[in-house]
Design a protein around this motif. Structure first.
Motif, PDB file in Angstrom:
ATOM      1  N   SER A   1       0.810  -1.216   0.000  1.00  0.00           N
ATOM      2  CA  SER A   1       0.000   0.000   0.000  1.00  0.00           C
ATOM      3  C   SER A   1       0.844   1.266   0.000  1.00  0.00           C
ATOM      4  O   SER A   1       0.351   2.350  -0.337  1.00  0.00           O
ATOM      5  N   VAL A   2       2.121   1.146   0.363  1.00  0.00           N
ATOM      6  CA  VAL A   2       3.007   2.318   0.315  1.00  0.00           C
ATOM      7  C   VAL A   2       3.136   2.828  -1.108  1.00  0.00           C
ATOM      8  O   VAL A   2       3.304   4.023  -1.363  1.00  0.00           O
ATOM      9  N   GLY A   3       3.034   1.930  -2.078  1.00  0.00           N
ATOM     10  CA  GLY A   3       3.117   2.328  -3.480  1.00  0.00           C
ATOM     11  C   GLY A   3       4.543   2.526  -3.940  1.00  0.00           C
ATOM     12  O   GLY A   3       5.392   1.644  -3.775  1.00  0.00           O
ATOM     13  N   LYS A   4       4.841   3.703  -4.456  1.00  0.00           N
ATOM     14  CA  LYS A   4       6.167   3.976  -5.018  1.00  0.00           C
ATOM     15  C   LYS A   4       7.140   4.398  -3.919  1.00  0.00           C
ATOM     16  O   LYS A   4       6.820   5.238  -3.084  1.00  0.00           O
ATOM     17  N   VAL A   5       8.323   3.765  -3.933  1.00  0.00           N
ATOM     18  CA  VAL A   5       9.391   4.142  -3.005  1.00  0.00           C
ATOM     19  C   VAL A   5      10.594   4.613  -3.818  1.00  0.00           C
ATOM     20  O   VAL A   5      10.763   4.243  -4.980  1.00  0.00           O
ATOM     21  N   THR A   6      11.406   5.460  -3.189  1.00  0.00           N
ATOM     22  CA  THR A   6      12.504   6.095  -3.917  1.00  0.00           C
ATOM     23  C   THR A   6      13.817   5.925  -3.162  1.00  0.00           C
ATOM     24  O   THR A   6      13.876   6.137  -1.946  1.00  0.00           O
ATOM     25  N   ALA A   7      14.851   5.553  -3.900  1.00  0.00           N
ATOM     26  CA  ALA A   7      16.210   5.490  -3.365  1.00  0.00           C
ATOM     27  C   ALA A   7      17.045   6.574  -4.034  1.00  0.00           C
ATOM     28  O   ALA A   7      16.860   6.874  -5.220  1.00  0.00           O
ATOM     29  N   VAL A   8      17.944   7.194  -3.267  1.00  0.00           N
ATOM     30  CA  VAL A   8      18.806   8.254  -3.790  1.00  0.00           C
ATOM     31  C   VAL A   8      20.250   7.778  -3.735  1.00  0.00           C
ATOM     32  O   VAL A   8      20.745   7.358  -2.686  1.00  0.00           O
ATOM     33  N   PHE A   9      20.926   7.840  -4.864  1.00  0.00           N
ATOM     34  CA  PHE A   9      22.334   7.461  -4.975  1.00  0.00           C
ATOM     35  C   PHE A   9      23.156   8.718  -5.275  1.00  0.00           C
ATOM     36  O   PHE A   9      22.927   9.397  -6.286  1.00  0.00           O
ATOM     37  N   ARG A  10      24.097   9.036  -4.400  1.00  0.00           N
ATOM     38  CA  ARG A  10      24.924  10.227  -4.563  1.00  0.00           C
ATOM     39  C   ARG A  10      26.300   9.853  -5.122  1.00  0.00           C
ATOM     40  O   ARG A  10      26.821   8.777  -4.836  1.00  0.00           O
ATOM     41  N   PHE A  11      26.859  10.764  -5.894  1.00  0.00           N
ATOM     42  CA  PHE A  11      28.173  10.515  -6.482  1.00  0.00           C
ATOM     43  C   PHE A  11      28.940  11.832  -6.600  1.00  0.00           C
ATOM     44  O   PHE A  11      28.367  12.931  -6.516  1.00  0.00           O
ATOM     45  N   VAL A  12      30.253  11.702  -6.790  1.00  0.00           N
ATOM     46  CA  VAL A  12      31.154  12.849  -6.921  1.00  0.00           C
ATOM     47  C   VAL A  12      31.960  12.675  -8.198  1.00  0.00           C
ATOM     48  O   VAL A  12      32.367  11.552  -8.534  1.00  0.00           O
ATOM     49  N   ASN A  13      32.166  13.788  -8.916  1.00  0.00           N
ATOM     50  CA  ASN A  13      33.091  13.765 -10.053  1.00  0.00           C
ATOM     51  C   ASN A  13      34.492  13.911  -9.480  1.00  0.00           C
ATOM     52  O   ASN A  13      34.935  15.015  -9.123  1.00  0.00           O
ATOM     53  N   ASP A  14      35.192  12.791  -9.392  1.00  0.00           N
ATOM     54  CA  ASP A  14      36.519  12.761  -8.771  1.00  0.00           C
ATOM     55  C   ASP A  14      37.621  12.954  -9.809  1.00  0.00           C
ATOM     56  O   ASP A  14      38.791  12.693  -9.519  1.00  0.00           O
ATOM     57  N   GLY A  15      37.226  13.383 -11.032  1.00  0.00           N
ATOM     58  CA  GLY A  15      38.215  13.607 -12.080  1.00  0.00           C
ATOM     59  C   GLY A  15      38.527  15.079 -12.254  1.00  0.00           C
ATOM     60  O   GLY A  15      38.216  15.909 -11.387  1.00  0.00           O
ATOM     61  N   ASP A  16      39.142  15.410 -13.389  1.00  0.00           N
ATOM     62  CA  ASP A  16      39.524  16.812 -13.632  1.00  0.00           C
ATOM     63  C   ASP A  16      38.863  17.377 -14.887  1.00  0.00           C
ATOM     64  O   ASP A  16      39.302  18.405 -15.407  1.00  0.00           O
ATOM     65  N   GLU A  17      37.814  16.696 -15.380  1.00  0.00           N
ATOM     66  CA  GLU A  17      37.034  17.203 -16.497  1.00  0.00           C
ATOM     67  C   GLU A  17      35.552  16.987 -16.198  1.00  0.00           C
ATOM     68  O   GLU A  17      35.197  16.151 -15.359  1.00  0.00           O
TER      69      GLU A  17
END
Length: 357
Positions: free
Chosen positions: A39-55
């Motif tokens: 009954s909760v219906g739609k659930v959402t997960a959040v994935f965080r990331f970092v641009n660890d490069g130089d471009e």
């Protein structure tokens, strides 16, 4: 010495170039929602990331391995050192049970693809569970009311799976009894938590039964061994054929050939609730001995007997058929199946009709 110094300098100059470019660094690539109600219906997960490069880092695409899972990602470039996030929605509607979904993220990095995972257990509501698992067996529910195992040939094995669902609020460890010798059954996982799915594996071993054709039996399912008095019967049905695939051309030319004396038997004005006997014959029109694998009828009131198990070339054998209509029967419409080692027509059918009085 000068040549070595130049080589070291060249390596020092090229080394930074080898790692230049955008680089994606995920804080996490796996999200477990745990157990939650449908009954909760739609659930959402959040994935965080970092641009660890130089471009600048660009997400070029994102897709899931299931239509119930939808990723959302930023379309603008992420500068070096900046962070961003991707959200993944999972729609639990009509999907009771454990789930494990993959989302594939393509970027302009090396490697170009990352994989995210969302997983959990959906505790299904009553209507949804009844639709996907309509067969009620107490603590568990099954997707089908019978295990239809299909066709398997002698000398081979076959695996078929049937899904079940834990409809209780406790873990259960279902068991099976009364399993025929030609069948192996395993359950995975051995214990299933609330709202989780169970896979019942049927391994058919046709060489462990002398029968050919349609073979049916029943197994006993015990949803909870702590309550052994609560049992349920599940039909299992398989069709077992002979394997003619390895016969040579010469063996096929010299093979037996089964010829039935009739394709239909009509009996009129037979006494109801009494037994009437009739016969038909099987002739071997081939060169090799004809082996009768099985003659049977699934219809009630039909009994079949023959003394022959092997028929020599050019010979024939009689088959006795006894018909006993039910007291209130108005029409007998039965099917007799004849199975032999004739590789061209190994299975033949005779239709038997009768009008009781």
């Amino acid at each position: 010495m000068r040549r070595s110094s130049l080589l070291i300098a060249a390596i020092a100059v090229c080394a930074p170039l080898a790692v230049a470019g955008p680089k994606i660094k995920w804080l996490s690539t796996d999200h477990n929602f745990g157990a939650f109600n449908e009954s909760v219906g739609k659930v959402t997960a959040v994935f965080r990331f970092v641009n660890d490069g130089d471009e600048p880092l660009v997400i070029t695409g994102a897709r899931a391995n299931c239509g119930c899972t939808t990723p959302k990602y930023p379309v603008e470039a992420i500068a070096p050192g900046d962070s961003a996030q991707i959200s993944v929605d999972f729609d639990s509607g009509g999907r009771p049970g454990r789930f494990n979904k993959k989302v594939y993220i393509d970027t302009n990095t090396e490697p170009a693809r990352s994989t995210l995972t969302v997983r959990g257990v959906v505790i299904g509501d009553e209507a949804s569970v009844a639709q996907r698992y309509p067969v009620d067996m107490g603590d568990i529910r099954l997707a089908r009311s019978a295990a239809l195992l299909g066709i398997v040939t002698k000398g081979h094995i076959k695996s078929v799976y049937l899904n079940a669902y834990n409809a209780t609020n406790d873990s259960v460890r279902p068991a099976v009894r009364d399993v025929p010798k030609w069948l192996d059954i395993t359950m995975a996982p051995p214990a299933i938590g609330p709202g989780e799915q169970l896979s019942i594996s049927f391994l058919v071993r046709p060489d462990k039964t002398p029968l050919y054709g349609v073979v049916s039996d029943t197994i006993t399912i015990v949803p909870d061994p702590l309550k052994p008095e609560k049992t349920y019967r599940l039909p299992v049905v398989v069709s077992i054929n002979e394997d003619f695939s390895k016969l040579s051309d010469k063996e096929l030319r010299d093979a037996p050939a089964a010829i039935l004396s009739s394709e239909r038997i009509n009996l009129e004005n037979i006494p109801a609730a009494n037994t009437t006997e009739t016969t038909f014959s099987i002739k071997n029109d081939g060169k090799s001995p004809l082996k009768i694998r099985r003659i049977y009828s699934p219809d009630p009131g039909i009994a079949i007997a023959t003394k022959a198990t092997t028929i020599k070339s050019g010979k024939k054998a009689d088959v006795m058929v006894s018909v006993t209509p039910a007291p209130d029967a108005e029409l007998v419409n039965a099917r007799i199946t004849v199975i032999t080692n004739d590789p061209i027509t190994p299975v033949q059918t005779i239709r038997l009709t009768a009008l009781p009085q």
